[in-house]
Design an enzyme around this catalytic site. Structure first.
Site, PDB file in Angstrom:
ATOM      1  N   ASP A  77      62.665  36.545  56.814  1.00 29.07           N
ATOM      2  CA  ASP A  77      61.401  37.124  57.251  1.00 29.07           C
ATOM      3  C   ASP A  77      61.179  38.535  56.727  1.00 29.07           C
ATOM      4  O   ASP A  77      62.118  39.249  56.370  1.00 29.07           O
ATOM      5  CB  ASP A  77      61.299  37.111  58.773  1.00 29.07           C
ATOM      6  CG  ASP A  77      62.488  37.789  59.465  1.00 29.07           C
ATOM      7  OD1 ASP A  77      63.608  37.718  58.926  1.00 29.07           O
ATOM      8  OD2 ASP A  77      62.300  38.382  60.539  1.00 29.07           O
ATOM      9  N   GLU A 135      64.632  37.199  61.886  1.00 31.20           N
ATOM     10  CA  GLU A 135      65.680  38.139  62.310  1.00 31.20           C
ATOM     11  C   GLU A 135      65.073  39.412  62.878  1.00 31.20           C
ATOM     12  O   GLU A 135      65.671  40.057  63.733  1.00 31.20           O
ATOM     13  CB  GLU A 135      66.592  38.484  61.126  1.00 31.20           C
ATOM     14  CG  GLU A 135      67.808  39.325  61.483  1.00 31.20           C
ATOM     15  CD  GLU A 135      67.517  40.826  61.603  1.00 31.20           C
ATOM     16  OE1 GLU A 135      68.135  41.475  62.455  1.00 31.20           O
ATOM     17  OE2 GLU A 135      66.656  41.327  60.842  1.00 31.20           O
ATOM     18  N   GLU A 136      63.858  39.744  62.416  1.00 26.92           N
ATOM     19  CA  GLU A 136      63.268  41.040  62.751  1.00 26.92           C
ATOM     20  C   GLU A 136      62.562  41.086  64.099  1.00 26.92           C
ATOM     21  O   GLU A 136      62.130  42.160  64.526  1.00 26.92           O
ATOM     22  CB  GLU A 136      62.267  41.451  61.656  1.00 26.92           C
ATOM     23  CG  GLU A 136      62.878  41.714  60.282  1.00 26.92           C
ATOM     24  CD  GLU A 136      63.656  43.016  60.205  1.00 26.92           C
ATOM     25  OE1 GLU A 136      63.748  43.716  61.236  1.00 26.92           O
ATOM     26  OE2 GLU A 136      64.177  43.326  59.124  1.00 26.92           O
ATOM     27  N   HIS A 359      63.125  49.591  56.116  1.00 27.26           N
ATOM     28  CA  HIS A 359      61.886  49.646  56.884  1.00 27.26           C
ATOM     29  C   HIS A 359      60.964  50.774  56.405  1.00 27.26           C
ATOM     30  O   HIS A 359      60.025  51.141  57.107  1.00 27.26           O
ATOM     31  CB  HIS A 359      62.144  49.767  58.394  1.00 27.26           C
ATOM     32  CG  HIS A 359      62.853  48.583  58.985  1.00 27.26           C
ATOM     33  ND1 HIS A 359      62.732  48.230  60.318  1.00 27.26           N
ATOM     34  CD2 HIS A 359      63.690  47.665  58.443  1.00 27.26           C
ATOM     35  CE1 HIS A 359      63.467  47.156  60.559  1.00 27.26           C
ATOM     36  NE2 HIS A 359      64.068  46.801  59.432  1.00 27.26           N
TER      37      HIS A 359
END
Length: 390
Positions: A77, A135-136, A359
């Site tokens: 993702d 996962e995020e 990020h």
């Protein structure tokens, strides 16, 4: 492991990673990514099960030699971030980008699957490939994958994270806790609005919220053992709309991170106690929405020791013991079920301008790190099978 054969797959790794980077999909929405991965796996002759825990995939190759079952995991993702890089593979989806390396993880595991697809006669036991969604975003994709059988019959699991804080050519991990648990919370403070010039007629939610922000800093500094790493962060505060109006409502949101369940529970209890006490002292009321997230990533000590032996088989790669780090990972759920090791693979390179943190809108990786990650997963799997059969 035949490193030269793996190196021939490097151009495909780059091509696949860049395709995924151009076409990112958010957590729980990885439909096209999943279809892309499934198509490649089927072309390689890998047995594929789709729709696992959402858009997750389980691929399987069974060797011709007896052995155990090794699971290897990649996440797929992306994040809700606008890509600000100037390169030909920048995201083509507004407001969405692979800002954490999951595109690289997926490309790496596809290369590992292709490497093994030509070597069934050399494989001991089973190699299981877990392509995980989400996962995020809590509750994460690992839980759904596990619930739908991803770990059934698995003896050991390995995962990698391309990590730009580490330089290219270095991998790092640790026995025991490596990455923090994560809990998120939202605090809504209800006061009584009024005129800015007559504060005595109101209950100021912003003042109560501001006091709470400061007092929450005491949770770690005065309640947690100073030798036990922990973090409580308030990431946002929202209250009021005009300079002469006392706000009746204020919202705070934050995150709490640590490495053991006792400290985790202590932090939660202290946050609740402070919220109740401080808001009552100001004559306000409060509601807390406390979301329990991922547990700490805790590596198996035996598998961490095996990592050192596996890395020594890869020319040009060195291993370091990592300090504990505060980012969280739902790989933790796999490690709660079976032994394994999660490894950070150096993907930073100042000379190439690969300096931005995970990020970040200009995040990128040194793509050569994918070759290191693939070699590491293969070496870990083969070292485990060799040592288990001896």
């Amino acid at each position: 492991m035949k490193l030269t054969d793996l190196e021939t797959l490097y151009p495909k790794m780059v091509e696949r990673r860049r395709h995924l980077h151009r076409h990112p999909e958010l957590s729980f929405k990885e439909k096209e990514t999943s279809a892309y991965v499934a198509g490649i796996l089927r072309e390689l002759g890998v047995e594929v099960r789709e729709g696992v825990g959402g858009y997750g995939l389980i691929g399987c190759l069974r060797g011709l030699l007896p052995g155990k079952t090794v699971a290897l995991r990649a996440d797929m993702d992306a994040l809700p971030i606008q890509d600000e890089k100037s390169c030909e593979y920048a995201s083509q989806v507004p407001g969405v980008m692979h800002a954490c390396g999951h595109d690289g993880h997926t490309a790496v595991l596809l290369a590992v699957a292709e490497y093994y697809s030509h070597r069934l006669q050399e494989i001991r036991g089973e190699i299981r490939f877990l392509f995980q969604p989400a996962e995020e975003a809590c509750p994460g994709g690992a839980v759904g994958m596990i619930e739908q059988g991803a770990l059934e019959g698995v003896d050991v699991i390995y995962g990698v994270h391309l990590w730009t804080p580490l330089p290219l050519g270095t991998v790092a991990s640790a026995a025991g806790p490596l990455m923090a648990s994560v809990d998120d919370f939202l605090i809504e403070i209800q006061g009584r609005g009024g005129h800015g010039g007559m504060p005595h007629k109101a209950v100021d939610s912003v003042v109560a919220g501001s006091s709470l922000v400061m007092q929450l800093q005491s949770v770690v500094s005065r309640s947690v053992d100073p030798l036990n790493p922990a973090v409580v962060t308030i990431g946002s505060i929202q209250g009021g709309m005009a300079q002469n109006v006392i706000a009746d409502r204020c919202r705070l949101s934050g995150t709490a991170r640590c490495f053991d369940e006792v400290t985790r529970q202590l932090i939660r209890e202290r946050i609740y106690a402070l919220v109740e006490g401080i808001t009552q002292a100001y004559g306000a009321e409060a509601r807390i929405d406390y979301v329990t997230g991922y547990p700490s990533v805790v590596n198996d000590a035996v598998e961490f020791q095996r990592l050192s032996r596996a890395v020594h088989k890869i020319p040009g790669l060195k291993v370091e013991v990592s300090p504990k780090i505060m980012p969280a990972e739902d790989f933790a759920y796999y490690l709660q079920r079976v032994p394994g090791c999660f490894v950070l693979v150096g993907a930073g390179n100042e000379e190439k301008g690969i300096i931005y943190p995970h990020h970040h809108p200009r995040f990128d990786i040194d793509e050569e790190a994918m070759l290191h990650a693939a070699a590491l997963l293969i070496s870990m799997a083969e070292t485990y099978q060799e040592e288990s059969s001896s």
